[in-house]
Design a protein around this motif. Structure first.
Motif, PDB file in Angstrom:
ATOM      1  N   TYR A 194       0.845  -1.196   0.000  1.00  0.00           N
ATOM      2  CA  TYR A 194       0.000   0.000   0.000  1.00  0.00           C
ATOM      3  C   TYR A 194       0.881   1.246   0.000  1.00  0.00           C
ATOM      4  CZ  TYR A 194      -2.646   3.724   2.389  1.00  0.00           C
ATOM      5  OH  TYR A 194      -3.180   4.922   2.776  1.00  0.00           O
ATOM      6  N   GLN A 195       1.958   1.208   0.765  1.00  0.00           N
ATOM      7  CA  GLN A 195       2.970   2.270   0.695  1.00  0.00           C
ATOM      8  C   GLN A 195       4.215   1.672   0.058  1.00  0.00           C
ATOM      9  OE1 GLN A 195       2.394   5.338   1.449  1.00  0.00           O
ATOM     10  NE2 GLN A 195       1.025   5.490   3.222  1.00  0.00           N
ATOM     11  N   SER A 196       5.013   2.512  -0.587  1.00  0.00           N
ATOM     12  CA  SER A 196       6.178   1.923  -1.231  1.00  0.00           C
ATOM     13  C   SER A 196       7.428   2.080  -0.347  1.00  0.00           C
ATOM     14  CB  SER A 196       6.388   2.536  -2.619  1.00  0.00           C
ATOM     15  OG  SER A 196       7.399   3.497  -2.561  1.00  0.00           O
ATOM     16  N   TYR A 197       8.367   1.208  -0.568  1.00  0.00           N
ATOM     17  CA  TYR A 197       9.619   1.255   0.188  1.00  0.00           C
ATOM     18  C   TYR A 197      10.321   2.596   0.003  1.00  0.00           C
ATOM     19  CZ  TYR A 197       9.399  -3.813   0.987  1.00  0.00           C
ATOM     20  OH  TYR A 197       9.028  -5.065   1.390  1.00  0.00           O
ATOM     21  N   GLU A 198      10.152   3.149  -1.178  1.00  0.00           N
ATOM     22  CA  GLU A 198      10.915   4.365  -1.515  1.00  0.00           C
ATOM     23  C   GLU A 198      10.248   5.647  -1.034  1.00  0.00           C
ATOM     24  OE1 GLU A 198       9.929   2.215  -4.120  1.00  0.00           O
ATOM     25  OE2 GLU A 198      11.719   0.981  -3.912  1.00  0.00           O
ATOM     26  N   SER A 199       9.045   5.540  -0.490  1.00  0.00           N
ATOM     27  CA  SER A 199       8.346   6.774  -0.117  1.00  0.00           C
ATOM     28  C   SER A 199       8.949   7.434   1.120  1.00  0.00           C
ATOM     29  CB  SER A 199       6.872   6.485   0.178  1.00  0.00           C
ATOM     30  OG  SER A 199       6.225   6.075  -0.981  1.00  0.00           O
ATOM     31  N   THR A 200       8.973   8.742   1.087  1.00  0.00           N
ATOM     32  CA  THR A 200       9.399   9.497   2.266  1.00  0.00           C
ATOM     33  C   THR A 200       8.209   9.638   3.209  1.00  0.00           C
ATOM     34  OG1 THR A 200       8.721  11.569   1.259  1.00  0.00           O
ATOM     35  CG2 THR A 200      10.989  10.866   0.863  1.00  0.00           C
ATOM     36  N   TYR A 201       8.502  10.122   4.405  1.00  0.00           N
ATOM     37  CA  TYR A 201       7.414  10.354   5.359  1.00  0.00           C
ATOM     38  C   TYR A 201       6.335  11.231   4.726  1.00  0.00           C
ATOM     39  CZ  TYR A 201      10.673   8.695   8.972  1.00  0.00           C
ATOM     40  OH  TYR A 201      11.540   7.947   9.717  1.00  0.00           O
ATOM     41  N   ALA A 202       6.779  12.256   4.044  1.00  0.00           N
ATOM     42  CA  ALA A 202       5.834  13.217   3.469  1.00  0.00           C
ATOM     43  C   ALA A 202       4.990  12.545   2.381  1.00  0.00           C
ATOM     44  CB  ALA A 202       6.596  14.403   2.886  1.00  0.00           C
ATOM     45  N   GLU A 203       5.660  11.759   1.563  1.00  0.00           N
ATOM     46  CA  GLU A 203       4.921  11.090   0.490  1.00  0.00           C
ATOM     47  C   GLU A 203       3.886  10.111   1.048  1.00  0.00           C
ATOM     48  OE1 GLU A 203       8.428  11.281  -2.930  1.00  0.00           O
ATOM     49  OE2 GLU A 203       8.357   9.633  -1.493  1.00  0.00           O
ATOM     50  N   LYS A 204       4.284   9.449   2.127  1.00  0.00           N
ATOM     51  CA  LYS A 204       3.340   8.517   2.743  1.00  0.00           C
ATOM     52  C   LYS A 204       2.121   9.257   3.272  1.00  0.00           C
ATOM     53  CE  LYS A 204       6.665   4.976   3.914  1.00  0.00           C
ATOM     54  NZ  LYS A 204       7.745   4.674   4.839  1.00  0.00           N
ATOM     55  N   GLU A 205       2.383  10.408   3.865  1.00  0.00           N
ATOM     56  CA  GLU A 205       1.285  11.188   4.407  1.00  0.00           C
ATOM     57  C   GLU A 205       0.348  11.654   3.284  1.00  0.00           C
ATOM     58  OE1 GLU A 205       0.743  11.161   7.628  1.00  0.00           O
ATOM     59  OE2 GLU A 205      -1.141  12.058   6.941  1.00  0.00           O
ATOM     60  N   TYR A 206       0.941  12.034   2.206  1.00  0.00           N
ATOM     61  CA  TYR A 206       0.180  12.504   1.044  1.00  0.00           C
ATOM     62  C   TYR A 206      -0.693  11.363   0.504  1.00  0.00           C
ATOM     63  CZ  TYR A 206      -0.663  14.502  -3.594  1.00  0.00           C
ATOM     64  OH  TYR A 206      -1.263  14.996  -4.728  1.00  0.00           O
ATOM     65  N   GLN A 207      -0.071  10.202   0.391  1.00  0.00           N
ATOM     66  CA  GLN A 207      -0.782   9.014  -0.069  1.00  0.00           C
ATOM     67  C   GLN A 207      -1.976   8.718   0.859  1.00  0.00           C
ATOM     68  OE1 GLN A 207      -0.774   6.733  -2.472  1.00  0.00           O
ATOM     69  NE2 GLN A 207      -0.624   4.631  -1.724  1.00  0.00           N
ATOM     70  N   ARG A 208      -1.715   8.807   2.152  1.00  0.00           N
ATOM     71  CA  ARG A 208      -2.759   8.520   3.130  1.00  0.00           C
ATOM     72  C   ARG A 208      -3.965   9.433   2.920  1.00  0.00           C
ATOM     73  NH1 ARG A 208       1.161   8.358   7.434  1.00  0.00           N
ATOM     74  NH2 ARG A 208       1.896   6.247   6.986  1.00  0.00           N
ATOM     75  N   SER A 209      -3.664  10.691   2.735  1.00  0.00           N
ATOM     76  CA  SER A 209      -4.772  11.642   2.649  1.00  0.00           C
ATOM     77  C   SER A 209      -5.523  11.479   1.315  1.00  0.00           C
ATOM     78  CB  SER A 209      -4.273  13.057   2.905  1.00  0.00           C
ATOM     79  OG  SER A 209      -4.299  13.809   1.734  1.00  0.00           O
ATOM     80  N   ASN A 210      -4.791  11.238   0.250  1.00  0.00           N
ATOM     81  CA  ASN A 210      -5.438  10.978  -1.039  1.00  0.00           C
ATOM     82  C   ASN A 210      -6.329   9.756  -0.981  1.00  0.00           C
ATOM     83  OD1 ASN A 210      -4.553  13.032  -2.571  1.00  0.00           O
ATOM     84  ND2 ASN A 210      -2.880  11.909  -3.556  1.00  0.00           N
ATOM     85  N   ARG A 211      -5.757   8.733  -0.407  1.00  0.00           N
ATOM     86  CA  ARG A 211      -6.477   7.468  -0.369  1.00  0.00           C
ATOM     87  C   ARG A 211      -7.709   7.538   0.526  1.00  0.00           C
ATOM     88  NH1 ARG A 211      -5.143   2.903  -3.452  1.00  0.00           N
ATOM     89  NH2 ARG A 211      -3.469   3.602  -4.802  1.00  0.00           N
ATOM     90  N   LYS A 212      -7.598   8.383   1.520  1.00  0.00           N
ATOM     91  CA  LYS A 212      -8.747   8.535   2.412  1.00  0.00           C
ATOM     92  C   LYS A 212      -9.931   9.127   1.644  1.00  0.00           C
ATOM     93  CE  LYS A 212     -10.044  10.176   7.004  1.00  0.00           C
ATOM     94  NZ  LYS A 212     -10.785   8.936   7.208  1.00  0.00           N
ATOM     95  N   THR A 213      -9.629  10.144   0.841  1.00  0.00           N
ATOM     96  CA  THR A 213     -10.672  10.751   0.028  1.00  0.00           C
ATOM     97  C   THR A 213     -11.273   9.714  -0.919  1.00  0.00           C
ATOM     98  OG1 THR A 213      -9.221  12.668   0.026  1.00  0.00           O
ATOM     99  CG2 THR A 213     -11.145  12.751  -1.424  1.00  0.00           C
ATOM    100  N   GLU A 214     -10.382   8.972  -1.518  1.00  0.00           N
ATOM    101  CA  GLU A 214     -10.827   7.972  -2.484  1.00  0.00           C
ATOM    102  C   GLU A 214     -11.708   6.917  -1.808  1.00  0.00           C
ATOM    103  OE1 GLU A 214      -8.588   5.185  -5.753  1.00  0.00           O
ATOM    104  OE2 GLU A 214      -7.408   6.739  -4.772  1.00  0.00           O
ATOM    105  N   TYR A 215     -11.290   6.525  -0.624  1.00  0.00           N
ATOM    106  CA  TYR A 215     -12.074   5.537   0.117  1.00  0.00           C
ATOM    107  C   TYR A 215     -13.485   6.056   0.385  1.00  0.00           C
ATOM    108  CZ  TYR A 215     -13.843   2.694   3.968  1.00  0.00           C
ATOM    109  OH  TYR A 215     -14.643   1.906   4.757  1.00  0.00           O
ATOM    110  N   GLU A 216     -13.536   7.297   0.816  1.00  0.00           N
ATOM    111  CA  GLU A 216     -14.843   7.868   1.142  1.00  0.00           C
ATOM    112  C   GLU A 216     -15.761   7.885  -0.081  1.00  0.00           C
ATOM    113  OE1 GLU A 216     -15.979   8.410   4.086  1.00  0.00           O
ATOM    114  OE2 GLU A 216     -14.061   8.058   5.094  1.00  0.00           O
ATOM    115  N   ILE A 217     -15.173   8.127  -1.234  1.00  0.00           N
ATOM    116  CA  ILE A 217     -15.980   8.155  -2.465  1.00  0.00           C
ATOM    117  C   ILE A 217     -16.579   6.776  -2.746  1.00  0.00           C
ATOM    118  CG2 ILE A 217     -15.848   8.413  -4.986  1.00  0.00           C
ATOM    119  CD1 ILE A 217     -13.723  10.618  -4.471  1.00  0.00           C
TER     120      ILE A 217
END
Lengths: 216, 563
Positions: free
Chosen positions: B278-301
């Motif tokens: 779900y998260q990639s090995y190469e992601s930074t903390y910031a990228e992971k956070e960004y992914q989390r928030s994007n995915r949250k929106t997507e989940y809600e949809i």
């Protein structure tokens, strides 16, 4: 080990439990074999069975009751499930109309996969939830008559009719087998087909013998 | 005289040891107290530079060590009070049996030195400790030098490749071999022994049927090939795998580390997200956070797709009602004994429900199948968040989805691969299953469908899963876990001449009695030993392999048949 302690029996009958998911098959099984009931018992995955030895018309009968997932998706592994079964308890939930409507599908399933002489009993389970009833006892009775099945309303929770349901199936199987045995005896003297003599020893190692008893 | 002895370091056969009590105070010296079966306790043996944990781990490799139910720091040695253990001891488990049956011979002082020395952590597993000596005692009369040990390992591998059957320890008890070579010959044709003994099972009380030798004795194999399990990955060590921005620097090393020890619970959320993809090995903390928030929106949809269905619409939407009904039925019977899901009106049950129903819309073709709630449960337990759980579950189902296919092809291909692996790793057992018409391996259906979720305690399930998800050594380690378990009980299965039904019952009833650490080590050994021959047993695309776009395909013929 515990599962090989009780081997003193005259007959072993394999009975399958079928019916939609959540109608209470597993609890019927545990009520009958262990006198237990668990409201939060997990869904059945794959195939399980339990046994209980009881007296049927003076004979010691070991009932091997098989339980499987209700969801249609898992039918692919059920060939092993029906193999050698001589009885079926087809269960629906009296509070869920859909599970009653699906009885026809389960009958078809039995006709497709099980021995044609399999003894079938229909059970309308959860009779303790009378206030939520969605299927009347008359509806159940009528369907059973139409399909030529025995019928009872049961409650695994209150232990109502569970014993009776299995006794009914087992007795019916026993009658069929005794008749077969008698017929075989009369027709026999010939080769050693299963069922020569007065006693058919249906041991759990001989699925074929059991089938022979009912279908030949 | 006795007192004098107490203060002398001397060799003690494990057969005489009842328990080992461990003292590892935060301050001060660590020590152990060895208590003999006679009730006699040795005075504390101090470890001035630590190493008690390693000592216990090393001992564990050689004897059955059970943590006492009364005291967490007391380890019972070869405690067969418990019926399962007793059963195990009646199998041909060399280390257990040799200890209880072979008359205890105190080992020489030289050997005991390695045991007493707490510093030893990396013991040469084949030549390490007294119990091992005892375990190989009979063979060692002929076999002593280290070079021979290496050749033994090679021989084991060789015997697998050539499918030569090797002497099983059980043989020691059926007959005393005169020379090693006769054993090899006998091993391969020993099945006739089964055929001739078709006694009614009811007479069986002990194990009257000679069990064909295991071509790869599991215990020896595990000692030779399986590495000892490590403690779970903790916070500090985890930090060493990350760069300053939170990327995993060496994903291979990380996966390997987790393979051998799993992850501490508090780290699971972070690590599982990566292991599952779900998260990639190469992601930074910031990228992971960004992914989390994007995915949250997507989940809600996606969630809103079913939440917006009105009662009127629902009346006309049978498929939806069916799915919802199934999910509702299963949610209330999923892991209710765990406090996280226990009690009435538990909010976590609604989370389970929501994620499953949303998934059945996200992957409408697959829908909801019984068993999915079992797979989601530990994920939600770890993530404690609906959206995160959903996306991790989606990632897991990318791999395990085919387990639930309508035509069951995912399950069939795994069961088929399992049968091939057993054939490779234990031909006599394979032949036994064949004879009993059990080659469909339906007996292992639940193991595979739910990745042992119903067989293990909750925390052990989580441990196994994170190990499986590393894909270190193999994507299909779970199949080797199956083989390991079947091999572990082969003596009982064949000895008692189990038929399909008794076998099924036996396998189902193993639930709750599986030691995952031992099993993983066995599985690792089997996987290593099988090597490429093992991989060749598993058709490409067999779950949990991803559908094939990023799979490496080395067999163009197979590629063609799929196209």
């Amino acid at each position: 080990m515990a599962h090989r302690v009780d081997h003193e029996y005259d007959y072993l009958f394999k009975i399958v439990l079928i019916g939609d998911s959540g109608v209470g098959k597993t609890n019927i099984l545990s009520r009958f074999t262990r006198n237990e009931f668990c409201l939060e018992s997990k869904s059945t995955i794959g195939v399980e069975f339990a046994t209980r030895t009881l007296q049927v018309e003076g004979k010691t009968v070991k009932a091997q009751i098989w339980d499987t997932a209700g969801q249609e998706r898992y039918r692919a592994i059920t060939s092993a499930y029906y193999r050698g079964a001589v009885g079926a308890l087809m269960v629906y939930d009296i509070t869920k109309r859909q599970t009653f409507d699906n009885v026809q599908r389960w009958l078809r399933e039995l006709r497709d996969h099980a021995d044609s002489n399999i003894v079938i009993m229909m059970a309308g389970n959860k009779s303790d939830l009378n206030h939520l009833r969605a299927v009347t006892e008359e509806d159940g009775q009528a369907l059973a008559e139409r399909e030529g099945l025995s019928f009872l309303e049961t409650s695994a929770l209150e232990a109502t009719n569970i014993e009776k349901a299995f006794q009914t199936i087992l007795t019916e199987i026993y009658h069929i087998i005794s008749k077969k045995a008698l017929a075989a005896q009369e027709a026999a003297a010939s080769t050693a087909i299963p069922g020569q003599g007065t006693t058919i020893n249906v041991t759990d190692t001989s699925g074929n013998t059991k089938r022979g008893c009912c279908s030949t | 005289m006795q007192d004098m002895n107490l203060y002398t370091i001397r060799a003690v056969p494990f057969a005489d040891v009842r328990s080992i009590r461990r003292h590892t105070p935060a301050f001060g010296w660590q020590y152990i107290i060895v208590v003999l079966s006679s009730g006699l306790a040795f005075p504390p043996l101090y470890f001035y530079n630590g190493g008690v944990r390693e000592f216990v781990a090393t001992v564990k490799q050689h004897v059955v060590l059970l943590r006492s139910a009364e005291h967490a720091n007391v380890f019972l040695v070869n405690d067969f009070q418990n019926p399962l253990q007793r059963t195990l001891s009646s199998l041909e488990l060399p280390r257990a049996v040799s200890l209880s049956i072979v008359p205890s011979t105190p080992v020489s002082g030289g050997e005991s030195a390695s045991q007493e020395n707490g510093e030893r952590t990396d013991v040469d597993v084949l030549d390490g400790s007294p119990s091992i000596r005892q375990f190989y005692r009979r063979e060692r009369q002929k076999v002593h030098d280290p070079a021979r040990d290496i050749s033994m390992q090679l021989l084991e591998k060789f015997s697998l490749v050539t499918k030569f059957a090797r002497e099983a320890t059980s043989q020691l008890f059926w007959e005393t071999p005169s020379n090693a070579f006769s054993l090899f010959e006998r091993g391969s044709s020993n099945l006739s022994a089964i055929d001739s003994s078709q006694k009614p099972r009811d007479d069986v009380l002990e194990l009257p049927v000679p069990v064909p030798p295991d071509p790869l004795e599991l215990d020896k194999l595990s000692l030779a090939w399986g590495k000892p399990r490590q403690p779970p990955l903790g916070l500090e060590e985890w930090a060493t795998f990350l760069d300053s921005e939170g990327r995993v620097v060496d994903s291979k090393a990380l996966r390997k580390r987790i393979f051998y020890g799993g992850v501490e619970h508090k780290l699971r959320k972070e690590v599982w997200e990566i292991l599952l993809g779900y998260q990639s090995y190469e992601s930074t903390y910031a990228e992971k956070e960004y992914q989390r928030s994007n995915r949250k929106t997507e989940y809600e949809i996606i969630k809103n797709q079913w939440q917006s269905i009105s009662p009127e619409q629902e009346k006309r939407f049978t498929k939806f009602r069916e799915r919802k009904g199934l999910i509702e039925k299963d949610v209330v019977r999923t892991d209710r004994s765990i406090s996280f899901y226990g009690g009435d009106g538990n909010a976590n049950l609604s989370f389970l429900h929501n994620v499953l129903l949303t998934y059945s819309f996200y992957n409408f073709d697959l829908g909801y199948c019984q068993g999915m709630s079992d797979l989601l449960s530990p994920i939600l337990f770890v993530m404690e968040d609906e959206s995160e759980s959903f996306w991790c579950f989606v990632a897991l189902m990318e791999r395990l989805g085919p387990n639930f296919n309508r035509d069951q092809n995912g399950m069939h291909s795994q069961l088929f691969a399992l049968s091939k692996l057993v054939e490779l790793l234990d031909a006599p057992l394979h032949n036994y299953f064949k004879q009993k018409d059990c080659l469909n391996y339906f007996i292992c259906f639940r193991w595979i469908l739910l990745q042992f979720k119903r067989e293990l305690e909750y925390d052990q399930t989580m441990r196994l899963w994170e190990v499986l998800w590393t894909h270190h050594l193999s994507e299909h380690l779970h199949l080797y876990v199956c083989v390991a378990l079947l091999k572990r009980y082969r003596g009982k299965i064949i000895g008692e001449q189990m038929e399909f039904d008794t076998l099924l019952k036996f396998i189902n009833e193993l639930s709750g009695h599986i030691d995952i650490d031992v099993t993983l080590r066995d599985a690792e050994a089997l996987c290593l030993c099988a090597g490429e021959n093992g991989s060749a047993c598993i058709p490409p695309g067999t779950p949990p392999s991803l559908p094939r776009e990023d799979g490496f395909l080395f067999n163009s013929e197979l590629d063609d048949t799929v196209l």
